[in-house]
Write an enzyme that holds these catalytic residues in place. Sequence first.
Site, PDB file in Angstrom:
ATOM      1  N   ASP A 162       0.852  -1.191   0.000  1.00  0.00           N
ATOM      2  CA  ASP A 162       0.000   0.000   0.000  1.00  0.00           C
ATOM      3  C   ASP A 162       0.895   1.251   0.000  1.00  0.00           C
ATOM      4  O   ASP A 162       1.752   1.397   0.878  1.00  0.00           O
ATOM      5  CB  ASP A 162      -0.874  -0.054   1.272  1.00  0.00           C
ATOM      6  CG  ASP A 162      -1.971   0.986   1.277  1.00  0.00           C
ATOM      7  OD1 ASP A 162      -2.422   1.378   0.188  1.00  0.00           O
ATOM      8  OD2 ASP A 162      -2.389   1.385   2.388  1.00  0.00           O
ATOM      9  N   HIS A 163       0.700   2.130  -0.961  1.00  0.00           N
ATOM     10  CA  HIS A 163       1.445   3.399  -1.030  1.00  0.00           C
ATOM     11  C   HIS A 163       2.968   3.256  -1.036  1.00  0.00           C
ATOM     12  O   HIS A 163       3.662   3.891  -0.226  1.00  0.00           O
ATOM     13  CB  HIS A 163       1.050   4.335   0.133  1.00  0.00           C
ATOM     14  CG  HIS A 163      -0.357   4.807   0.079  1.00  0.00           C
ATOM     15  ND1 HIS A 163      -0.788   5.782  -0.784  1.00  0.00           N
ATOM     16  CD2 HIS A 163      -1.458   4.415   0.759  1.00  0.00           C
ATOM     17  CE1 HIS A 163      -2.090   5.988  -0.622  1.00  0.00           C
ATOM     18  NE2 HIS A 163      -2.525   5.145   0.303  1.00  0.00           N
ATOM     19  N   GLU A 213      -1.391   5.742  -8.763  1.00  0.00           N
ATOM     20  CA  GLU A 213      -2.326   6.765  -8.261  1.00  0.00           C
ATOM     21  C   GLU A 213      -2.164   8.068  -9.019  1.00  0.00           C
ATOM     22  O   GLU A 213      -1.056   8.532  -9.269  1.00  0.00           O
ATOM     23  CB  GLU A 213      -2.102   7.009  -6.756  1.00  0.00           C
ATOM     24  CG  GLU A 213      -3.039   8.073  -6.197  1.00  0.00           C
ATOM     25  CD  GLU A 213      -3.055   8.135  -4.666  1.00  0.00           C
ATOM     26  OE1 GLU A 213      -2.834   7.096  -4.027  1.00  0.00           O
ATOM     27  OE2 GLU A 213      -3.289   9.231  -4.138  1.00  0.00           O
ATOM     28  N   GLY A 265      -7.752   8.442   6.911  1.00  0.00           N
ATOM     29  CA  GLY A 265      -7.899   8.781   8.320  1.00  0.00           C
ATOM     30  C   GLY A 265      -9.335   8.873   8.805  1.00  0.00           C
ATOM     31  O   GLY A 265     -10.285   8.533   8.088  1.00  0.00           O
ATOM     32  N   HIS A 283      -9.156   4.817  -2.338  1.00  0.00           N
ATOM     33  CA  HIS A 283      -8.452   4.892  -1.039  1.00  0.00           C
ATOM     34  C   HIS A 283      -9.300   5.716  -0.076  1.00  0.00           C
ATOM     35  O   HIS A 283     -10.253   6.374  -0.476  1.00  0.00           O
ATOM     36  CB  HIS A 283      -7.086   5.567  -1.230  1.00  0.00           C
ATOM     37  CG  HIS A 283      -6.060   4.651  -1.795  1.00  0.00           C
ATOM     38  ND1 HIS A 283      -4.978   4.210  -1.076  1.00  0.00           N
ATOM     39  CD2 HIS A 283      -5.974   4.054  -3.010  1.00  0.00           C
ATOM     40  CE1 HIS A 283      -4.263   3.400  -1.839  1.00  0.00           C
ATOM     41  NE2 HIS A 283      -4.839   3.290  -3.022  1.00  0.00           N
ATOM     42  N   SER A 323     -12.769   4.240   4.539  1.00  0.00           N
ATOM     43  CA  SER A 323     -13.394   3.806   5.792  1.00  0.00           C
ATOM     44  C   SER A 323     -14.672   4.597   6.027  1.00  0.00           C
ATOM     45  O   SER A 323     -14.763   5.774   5.670  1.00  0.00           O
ATOM     46  CB  SER A 323     -12.435   4.008   6.978  1.00  0.00           C
ATOM     47  OG  SER A 323     -11.528   2.925   7.075  1.00  0.00           O
ATOM     48  N   ILE A 347      -9.456  -0.081   3.237  1.00  0.00           N
ATOM     49  CA  ILE A 347      -9.956   0.140   4.599  1.00  0.00           C
ATOM     50  C   ILE A 347      -8.854  -0.105   5.620  1.00  0.00           C
ATOM     51  O   ILE A 347      -8.314  -1.211   5.711  1.00  0.00           O
ATOM     52  CB  ILE A 347     -11.161  -0.795   4.867  1.00  0.00           C
ATOM     53  CG1 ILE A 347     -12.318  -0.443   3.917  1.00  0.00           C
ATOM     54  CG2 ILE A 347     -11.612  -0.694   6.337  1.00  0.00           C
ATOM     55  CD1 ILE A 347     -13.373  -1.512   3.789  1.00  0.00           C
ATOM     56  N   ASP A 348      -8.528   0.918   6.351  1.00  0.00           N
ATOM     57  CA  ASP A 348      -7.558   0.795   7.434  1.00  0.00           C
ATOM     58  C   ASP A 348      -8.125   1.406   8.725  1.00  0.00           C
ATOM     59  O   ASP A 348      -8.163   0.763   9.778  1.00  0.00           O
ATOM     60  CB  ASP A 348      -6.246   1.493   7.060  1.00  0.00           C
ATOM     61  CG  ASP A 348      -5.153   1.258   8.091  1.00  0.00           C
ATOM     62  OD1 ASP A 348      -5.361   0.465   9.020  1.00  0.00           O
ATOM     63  OD2 ASP A 348      -4.078   1.875   7.983  1.00  0.00           O
ATOM     64  N   THR A 349      -8.598   2.638   8.631  1.00  0.00           N
ATOM     65  CA  THR A 349      -9.075   3.343   9.824  1.00  0.00           C
ATOM     66  C   THR A 349     -10.139   2.540  10.588  1.00  0.00           C
ATOM     67  O   THR A 349     -10.105   2.479  11.825  1.00  0.00           O
ATOM     68  CB  THR A 349      -9.626   4.734   9.417  1.00  0.00           C
ATOM     69  OG1 THR A 349      -8.546   5.488   8.859  1.00  0.00           O
ATOM     70  CG2 THR A 349     -10.201   5.468  10.601  1.00  0.00           C
TER      71      THR A 349
END
Length: 313
Positions: A86-87, A138, A185, A215, A218, A259-261
């Site tokens: 990721d990134h 991206e 975030g 991206h 969330s 999804i991370d947050t």
Amino acid sequence: MFIMPIVGTKEMLKKAYIGKYAIGAFNVNNMEIVQGIMEAAHEKKSAVILQASEGARQYAGQDYIVSLIKTASAQYPEIPVAIHLDHGSCFEVCKECIDGGFTSVMYDGSRHDFEKNIKITKQVVEYAHAHGVVVEAELGRLAGVEDLVSVDAKDAIFTDPDQAVEFVERTGCDSLAIAIGTSHGAYKYSGEPYLDYERLEKIGKLLPDYPIVLHGASTVIQHYVKKCNEYGGKVNGAKGVPEEMLRKAATMAVCKINIDTDIRLAMTAAVRQALIEHPENFDPRKYLKEGRNAVKEMVMHKIEKVVGSSNSI
Ligand SMILES: O=C(CO)COP(=O)(O)O
Ligand SMILES: O=C[C@H](O)COP(=O)(O)O
Ligand SMILES: [Zn+2]
Ligand SMILES: [Zn+2]
């Protein structure tokens, strides 16, 4: 039973495009998160992308991440699983991941100008494709609060549809992350949530059968925000992308939803609750188990109600 090895993202994204759903790409940083996501994918019969950021590689170590995912995947051989960077911020990091067993890498050159982004993306694509690995790139900039990827809100520039076509043609990247209103975030919108569907539709028309990545997707589940705060946290004013908006994007060209947050919030809420409710406990397994269960529940919900990939394998 047919044994599914760790796979790239090409096939799963293609199926998602045709089926008008998306694949959830979940950020992983430790064993409990990997286990929670894989248990959910197994219960919901869905392919899944497990992705590691540069921060995750620094925290856990690249080899740990790859080994954890491979071990989890071996337990659920029917589930297609991709290991994705990721990134990635430069060619070298992408190369290390390709050499280290990742099946998919993101090169994020969105902070560079168009030509420089194309140049490095192309370099990554050449190396990746020669090694059977797919590349996400991206174009456009997301506003966000995350340290390693944040840009100032005022600098946020949505993806230009014509540039997107030129970018994909010139780089050969396999999927493209675009900016249409999401951000990284827990604090995504100070006002009303907004996604530029018109822009997404235009990009989808100009790039037929091509997977688009979202991206910063969330939903910032309020139930977990509330729980974090109830048990001593300070997460104020957090707001994400509403579920229905993501569902709609997933029926369009969006095939991968990051999804991370929501994982962070679910895990932290559960661990906070366990620690506060059982102050006598000092066995990490007891509270980490609660964190893992919360990740599993949350990911099951995402697969079913947000990305829409349940029963797709
Ligand atoms: O885009 C992401 C990872 O690349 C995660 O986005 P969130 O911060 O919305 O979870
Ligand atoms: O897009 C960013 C992800 O949420 C990863 O965040 P991180 O760089 O803090 O691991
Ligand atoms: Zn970016
Ligand atoms: Zn991201």
